[in-house]
Design an enzyme around this catalytic site. Structure first.
Site, PDB file in Angstrom:
ATOM      1  N   ASP A 267      46.233  38.687  45.453  1.00 27.76           N
ATOM      2  CA  ASP A 267      45.293  37.847  44.712  1.00 27.76           C
ATOM      3  C   ASP A 267      44.809  36.699  45.602  1.00 27.76           C
ATOM      4  OD1 ASP A 267      43.843  36.409  42.881  1.00 27.76           O
ATOM      5  OD2 ASP A 267      45.564  35.822  41.635  1.00 27.76           O
ATOM      6  N   LYS A 274      41.622  30.893  46.390  1.00 33.76           N
ATOM      7  CA  LYS A 274      42.807  30.036  46.340  1.00 33.76           C
ATOM      8  C   LYS A 274      42.907  29.243  47.643  1.00 33.76           C
ATOM      9  CE  LYS A 274      45.840  32.958  43.487  1.00 33.76           C
ATOM     10  NZ  LYS A 274      46.019  32.067  42.333  1.00 33.76           N
ATOM     11  N   ARG A 348      43.984  38.841  33.632  1.00 31.89           N
ATOM     12  CA  ARG A 348      43.646  39.085  32.221  1.00 31.89           C
ATOM     13  C   ARG A 348      42.483  40.075  32.101  1.00 31.89           C
ATOM     14  NH1 ARG A 348      42.722  32.819  31.271  1.00 31.89           N
ATOM     15  NH2 ARG A 348      44.364  32.822  32.844  1.00 31.89           N
TER      16      ARG A 348
HETATM   17  N1  BES Z   1      48.262  35.350  39.938  1.00 23.32           N
HETATM   18  C1  BES Z   1      47.840  34.098  39.450  1.00 23.32           C
HETATM   19  C2  BES Z   1      48.933  33.366  38.671  1.00 23.32           C
HETATM   20  C3  BES Z   1      50.010  32.705  39.492  1.00 23.32           C
HETATM   21  C4  BES Z   1      49.774  31.491  40.107  1.00 23.32           C
HETATM   22  C5  BES Z   1      51.256  33.269  39.581  1.00 23.32           C
HETATM   23  C6  BES Z   1      50.788  30.876  40.820  1.00 23.32           C
HETATM   24  C7  BES Z   1      52.262  32.650  40.282  1.00 23.32           C
HETATM   25  C8  BES Z   1      52.031  31.450  40.905  1.00 23.32           C
HETATM   26  C9  BES Z   1      46.647  34.261  38.515  1.00 23.32           C
HETATM   27  O1  BES Z   1      45.803  35.314  38.793  1.00 23.32           O
HETATM   28  C10 BES Z   1      45.828  33.013  38.633  1.00 23.32           C
HETATM   29  O2  BES Z   1      45.370  32.732  39.699  1.00 23.32           O
HETATM   30  N2  BES Z   1      45.700  32.303  37.529  1.00 23.32           N
HETATM   31  C11 BES Z   1      45.006  31.079  37.511  1.00 23.32           C
HETATM   32  C12 BES Z   1      44.304  30.973  36.186  1.00 23.32           C
HETATM   33  C13 BES Z   1      43.336  29.823  36.092  1.00 23.32           C
HETATM   34  C14 BES Z   1      42.175  30.021  37.030  1.00 23.32           C
HETATM   35  C15 BES Z   1      42.892  29.708  34.662  1.00 23.32           C
HETATM   36  C16 BES Z   1      46.015  29.945  37.676  1.00 23.32           C
HETATM   37  O3  BES Z   1      47.122  30.045  37.144  1.00 23.32           O
HETATM   38  O4  BES Z   1      45.706  28.984  38.373  1.00 23.32           O
HETATM   39 ZN    ZN Z   2      46.680  36.947  39.785  1.00 20.78          ZN
HETATM   40 ZN    ZN Z   3      44.285  34.802  40.220  1.00 22.76          ZN
END
Ligand code: BES
Ligand code: ZN
Ligand code: ZN
Length: 496
Positions: A267, A274, A348
């Site tokens: 991801d 990120k 999601r």
């Molecule tokens: N895979 C991540 C969630 C995650 C983040 C898992 C850090 C473990 C550690 C997910 O896809 C993500 O990036 N979620 C975002 C959602 C936001 C943009 C609403 C997040 O958690 O920042």
């Molecule tokens: Zn993710």
């Molecule tokens: Zn993500």
């Protein structure tokens, strides 16, 4: 490392190390389950006078059958299943560089006087502790232990039952370790295409299991617009691995459980990229899929009398000229339109379409697992998994299963305000909430839209517990943990 059950023993099997446990009350130790010769050797050892049996204390001395390691278990009242797992992990970690053979006096480590349970916990934890991911190391990790004798004075007539408990624990632990391997593989090795093949290969020989894998053209046919939008920037084709386990006996009362897992092999965040520090380790973003696969694998090997369908949604979230841009509006498999305001909220999108696909089979229960939100770590820390559900009865059962297996799980609510917050002005839904608060349950409120009418559903957010459970001695300090597999297996065992 071979685990050998020896029943009807009046003393320890000869080995490099003999492991004995003892409880203590006010510094007084109990030797009730010790064999006569161990008792004598202990009493003859001058150092034994100072040993108080408190939790974490130990004493080593020699006797004819081998070197004895006495482990203090502390007060019997606070000794439980998790204590047995901790002791088993301690034994392996302490002796793996020292002994080729060990003999564990399992009566002295018994919990609730239950030998089957004790043998099962010891096996489970020893196998989980023995796990290493050393494929890419020139110098492999070494565990010198070749044989672990599990010695008990119990009658040989109980052998079948205890051996069965050991064999079943082996199946669960090996499934945990398979899941950990998938998580630990780097993204240049494990991508959606190779991952699907690895799962197919692993599942091939399990009795009652069938596998079907859907690729790009299938997902297009299925109109999985959300899933495809995540895969748009990828160099690899999306994969939806659909596994089915059918028990040997099926009646009209046989329950059907569907499992869904987030399989993001990496991801990057997509265009909502990120930052470098947060991107590291995002190979673990497929831990939800390896968790449900691990649970599925164990349940099938155990031959549980339930039908299980398991769906793994695999892709990475990468960036190229075709990658989905924020502001895009896509149409989900179930016809709902979604405004993608942040391409990093991708899990999601994949899960939503897969949940809709799984719902077509009308399972009695639908459970998904995903490393879905960073907010879950803020809410519950890295040691507790998040549970959300549209059915409190199901949630209660899952919480009970987590308790049964000593895994940490906590329920968060899904409230109407959060359901509303996931609505968009120009599409049916948006993929992020209007602020960062309550992010874990808002993600669940989004997912709920894709669960078929009337289906009992639960969502496990394992973003915190999916890896690096350094506080658990039977988990690697870094890397895939396999946590929540045991909860799911227990849940399926209790589904009748
Ligand atoms: N895979 C991540 C969630 C995650 C983040 C898992 C850090 C473990 C550690 C997910 O896809 C993500 O990036 N979620 C975002 C959602 C936001 C943009 C609403 C997040 O958690 O920042
Ligand atoms: Zn993710
Ligand atoms: Zn993500």
């Amino acid at each position: 490392m071979k685990l050998q059950l020896n029943l009807g023993m009046t003393g320890p099997t000869k080995a490099d190390y003999i492991v004995v446990g003892t409880h203590s009350t006010d510094g007084k130790i109990t030797k009730s389950n010790w064999s006569k010769e161990v008792k004598e050797a202990f009493d003859n050892c001058t150092l034994s006078k100072d040993f108080d049996g408190s939790k974490g204390s130990d004493l080593t001395f020699d006797m004819d059958q081998g070197r004895v390691l006495v482990l203090g278990l502390g007060d019997k009242k606070s000794y439980n299943s998790e204590s047995v797992r901790h002791i088993a992990a301690l034994v392996i970690n302490a002796l793996k560089t020292k002994a080729k053979s060990i003999s564990v006096q399992i009566d002295t480590l018994a919990v609730k006087g239950n030998l089957e349970l004790t043998a099962s916990l010891l096996t489970e934890s020893m196998r989980m502790t023995d796990y290493v991911f050393d494929q890419y190391l020139a110098k492999k990790a070494t565990n010198k232990i070749k044989t672990v004798n599990l010695d008990s004075k119990a009658k040989k007539t109980t052998a079948k039952k205890v051996q069965k408990a050991i064999d079943e624990a082996e199946m669960v632990a090996s499934s945990v370790n398979v899941a950990r391997n998938f998580v630990n593989e780097p993204p240049n090795v494990l991508n959606s295409e190779t991952y699907a093949k690895m799962v197919e290969k692993d599942a091939k020989n399990i009795k009652g299991v069938k596998v079907k894998t859907l690729g790009l053209s299938d997902l297009k046919k299925e109109k999985m617009g959300m899933f495809l939008s995540v895969n748009a920037g990828s160099a690899f084709g999306p994969r939806l691995v659909h596994l089915t386990y059918t028990p040997s006996k099926v009646t009209k009362n046989t329950k059907h459980i569907a499992l869904v897992g987030k399989g993001l092999t990496f991801d990057t965040g997509g265009y909502s990229l990120k930052p470098g520090g947060s991107m590291v380790n995002m190979k673990f973003d497929m831990a939800g899929s390896s968790t449900v696969y691990g649970a599925f694998r164990a349940a099938a090997m155990l031959g549980l009398p339930v039908k299980i369908s398991c769906f793994l949604g695999m892709t990475d979230n990468a960036v190229n000229e075709k990658a989905t841009m924020p502001d895009a509006i896509v149409t989900a498999r179930n016809g709902k339109t979604v405004e993608i305001l942040n391409t990093d909220a991708e899990g999601r999108l994949v899960l939503g379409d897969v949940l809709s696909y799984a719902s077509d089979l009308k399972p009695d229960t639908l459970i998904d697992a995903a490393t879905l939100t960073g907010a879950c770590l803020v809410a519950l820390g890295t040691e507790v998994g998040g549970l959300m559900s549209n059915d409190n009865k199901l949630a209660t059962k899952l919480l009970k299963s987590a308790q049964n297996t000593d895994e940490n799980l906590w329920q968060l609510p899904i409230i109407d305000q959060w359901r509303d917050d996931m609505k968009s002005n120009i599409a049916d839904l948006k993929n992020i909430g209007s602020n960062r608060f309550g992010g874990t349950a808002k993600a669940a409120a989004f997912l709920e839209n894709f669960v078929g009418e009337g289906i009992s559903w639960a969502h496990l957010d394992i973003a915190g517990v999916g890896d690096s459970q350094a506080h658990l001695p039977y988990c690697p300090k870094k890397g895939g943990s396999g946590i929540m597999i045991r909860t799911l297996v227990d849940f399926m065992k209790n589904t009748k």
